[in-house]
Design a protein around this motif. Structure first.
Motif, mmCIF file in Angstrom:
data_model
loop_
_atom_site.group_PDB
_atom_site.id
_atom_site.type_symbol
_atom_site.label_atom_id
_atom_site.label_comp_id
_atom_site.label_asym_id
_atom_site.label_seq_id
_atom_site.Cartn_x
_atom_site.Cartn_y
_atom_site.Cartn_z
ATOM 1 N N ASN A 34 9.435 43.774 23.347
ATOM 2 C CA ASN A 34 10.850 43.900 22.987
ATOM 3 C C ASN A 34 11.183 43.116 21.721
ATOM 4 O O ASN A 34 12.106 43.471 20.989
ATOM 5 N N ALA A 35 10.423 42.037 21.473
ATOM 6 C CA ALA A 35 10.629 41.243 20.264
ATOM 7 C C ALA A 35 9.791 41.750 19.088
ATOM 8 O O ALA A 35 9.842 41.173 17.999
ATOM 9 N N LEU A 36 9.026 42.833 19.315
ATOM 10 C CA LEU A 36 8.119 43.389 18.292
ATOM 11 C C LEU A 36 7.191 42.312 17.732
ATOM 12 O O LEU A 36 6.972 42.203 16.526
ATOM 13 N N ASN A 37 6.632 41.519 18.658
ATOM 14 C CA ASN A 37 5.729 40.431 18.301
ATOM 15 C C ASN A 37 4.305 40.988 18.179
ATOM 16 O O ASN A 37 3.594 41.150 19.175
ATOM 17 N N VAL A 38 3.902 41.304 16.969
ATOM 18 C CA VAL A 38 2.616 41.959 16.729
ATOM 19 C C VAL A 38 1.445 41.094 17.188
ATOM 20 O O VAL A 38 0.510 41.579 17.833
ATOM 21 N N THR A 39 1.495 39.816 16.879
ATOM 22 C CA THR A 39 0.390 38.917 17.224
ATOM 23 C C THR A 39 0.177 38.853 18.725
ATOM 24 O O THR A 39 -0.960 38.959 19.217
ATOM 25 N N ALA A 40 1.269 38.698 19.472
ATOM 26 C CA ALA A 40 1.164 38.610 20.931
ATOM 27 C C ALA A 40 0.667 39.922 21.528
ATOM 28 O O ALA A 40 -0.197 39.923 22.414
ATOM 29 N N ILE A 41 1.175 41.059 21.043
ATOM 30 C CA ILE A 41 0.743 42.340 21.582
ATOM 31 C C ILE A 41 -0.729 42.587 21.274
ATOM 32 O O ILE A 41 -1.462 43.157 22.084
ATOM 33 N N ARG A 42 -1.190 42.136 20.111
ATOM 34 C CA ARG A 42 -2.608 42.300 19.778
ATOM 35 C C ARG A 42 -3.470 41.562 20.807
ATOM 36 O O ARG A 42 -4.520 42.071 21.231
ATOM 37 N N ILE A 43 -3.040 40.388 21.205
ATOM 38 C CA ILE A 43 -3.785 39.606 22.209
ATOM 39 C C ILE A 43 -3.687 40.269 23.575
ATOM 40 O O ILE A 43 -4.684 40.485 24.273
ATOM 41 N N PHE A 44 -2.450 40.618 23.975
ATOM 42 C CA PHE A 44 -2.236 41.200 25.298
ATOM 43 C C PHE A 44 -2.931 42.557 25.445
ATOM 44 O O PHE A 44 -3.380 42.918 26.535
ATOM 45 N N SER A 45 -2.993 43.329 24.355
ATOM 46 C CA SER A 45 -3.541 44.690 24.459
ATOM 47 C C SER A 45 -5.035 44.692 24.764
ATOM 48 O O SER A 45 -5.571 45.712 25.205
ATOM 49 N N ASP A 46 -5.705 43.567 24.564
ATOM 50 C CA ASP A 46 -7.120 43.490 24.933
ATOM 51 C C ASP A 46 -7.308 43.748 26.426
ATOM 52 O O ASP A 46 -8.360 44.234 26.850
ATOM 53 N N ALA A 47 -6.275 43.418 27.216
ATOM 54 C CA ALA A 47 -6.371 43.618 28.664
ATOM 55 C C ALA A 47 -6.248 45.084 29.053
ATOM 56 O O ALA A 47 -6.389 45.436 30.227
ATOM 57 N N LEU A 48 -5.976 45.951 28.074
ATOM 58 C CA LEU A 48 -5.896 47.386 28.348
ATOM 59 C C LEU A 48 -7.213 48.090 28.069
ATOM 60 O O LEU A 48 -7.378 49.257 28.423
ATOM 61 N N ALA A 49 -8.124 47.410 27.408
ATOM 62 C CA ALA A 49 -9.365 48.034 26.961
ATOM 63 C C ALA A 49 -10.435 47.998 28.050
ATOM 64 O O ALA A 49 -10.474 47.098 28.896
ATOM 65 N N GLY A 50 -11.303 48.988 28.010
ATOM 66 C CA GLY A 50 -12.447 48.987 28.910
ATOM 67 C C GLY A 50 -12.263 49.858 30.136
ATOM 68 O O GLY A 50 -11.212 50.470 30.349
ATOM 69 N N SER A 51 -13.294 49.894 30.970
ATOM 70 C CA SER A 51 -13.300 50.758 32.153
ATOM 71 C C SER A 51 -13.230 49.977 33.458
ATOM 72 O O SER A 51 -13.449 50.544 34.530
ATOM 73 N N SER A 52 -12.934 48.688 33.362
ATOM 74 C CA SER A 52 -12.868 47.889 34.582
ATOM 75 C C SER A 52 -11.670 48.300 35.421
ATOM 76 O O SER A 52 -10.703 48.912 34.926
ATOM 77 N N ALA A 53 -11.709 47.954 36.693
ATOM 78 C CA ALA A 53 -10.605 48.276 37.599
ATOM 79 C C ALA A 53 -9.313 47.612 37.139
ATOM 80 O O ALA A 53 -8.233 48.210 37.225
ATOM 81 N N GLN A 54 -9.416 46.376 36.622
ATOM 82 C CA GLN A 54 -8.220 45.666 36.173
ATOM 83 C C GLN A 54 -7.627 46.319 34.929
ATOM 84 O O GLN A 54 -6.408 46.464 34.811
#
Length: 218
Positions: free
Chosen positions: A22-42
């Protein structure tokens, strides 16, 4: 930082990921988006929870509209690319409606690289805003009645094209003779298409984005 259940909307608003988005914080989203990558269950769970926010990108578009800053638009594009690279299904019709309504050409071009709108009339409008004249004319020639599609309570696709599209697209449509302009005249003999086009001329008088000459045949 994600929702724990699909219905926990308050948790979503308070979670760090959504706060950063919501704050359009690019740096934070870049870090958080790593948790979306991969094929793990999480990772799959994280992507699934993110998909449940049907208005995520639409909400981001609203933020940059309210902000009115080119920097905000650029940040939103960076964030959108990061998220869509990992979860393309976030680009839904709500996001398309928002970007077409706001007429963000660069964002429309970015979204188009991932997928076109499901609704054909939205697809034609996106092409028109991007200035893809041959594709727009081909669509109209194939189905002229698409121009009469309602895009809102008081608007049609043709009205949106004349008000929002690239001038060269409008000029080609007007000069092609494929539109029966009388079909867009109201019971009082007035053309809402022409009225809105002239309003656009007045709004952009200095930039000459659309000239009165183009509109003469209407």
């Amino acid at each position: 930082f994600y929702l724990t259940t699909a219905t926990d909307t308050q948790a979503a608003q308070n979670a760090p990921f959504f706060t950063a988005f919501n704050a359009l914080n690019v740096t934070a989203i870049r870090i958080f988006s790593d948790a979306l990558a991969g094929s793990s269950a999480q990772a799959e769970k994280n992507r699934r929870i993110l998909r449940q926010d049907q208005r995520l990108l639409a909400r981001g578009l609203r933020e940059i509209t309210l902000n009115g800053s080119p920097v905000a638009e650029a940040d939103f594009m960076l964030i959108s690319k990061m998220l869509l690279d990992k979860e393309p299904e976030l680009l839904n019709e709500a996001a398309w409606r928002g970007v077409l309504r706001a007429r963000y050409k660069a964002i429309i071009e970015l979204f188009w690289r991932y997928r076109s709108p499901e609704k054909r009339e939205n697809s034609v409008l996106a092409l028109a805003i991007m200035g893809k004249t041959p594709q727009v004319i081909a669509q109209i020639n194939n189905t002229p009645q698409i121009l009469e599609k309602q895009s809102g309570p008081y608007s049609t696709l043709l009205n949106d094209i004349v008000y929002e599209a690239a001038p060269e697209v409008i000029q080609r449509i007007v000069s092609s003779g494929i539109v029966d302009w009388q079909r867009f005249v109201d019971r009082n003999g007035e053309s809402k298409i022409l009225r809105n086009a002239l309003e656009r001329v007045r709004e952009n008088e200095e930039s000459k984005v659309l000239s009165v000459q183009i509109l003469q045949p209407i």
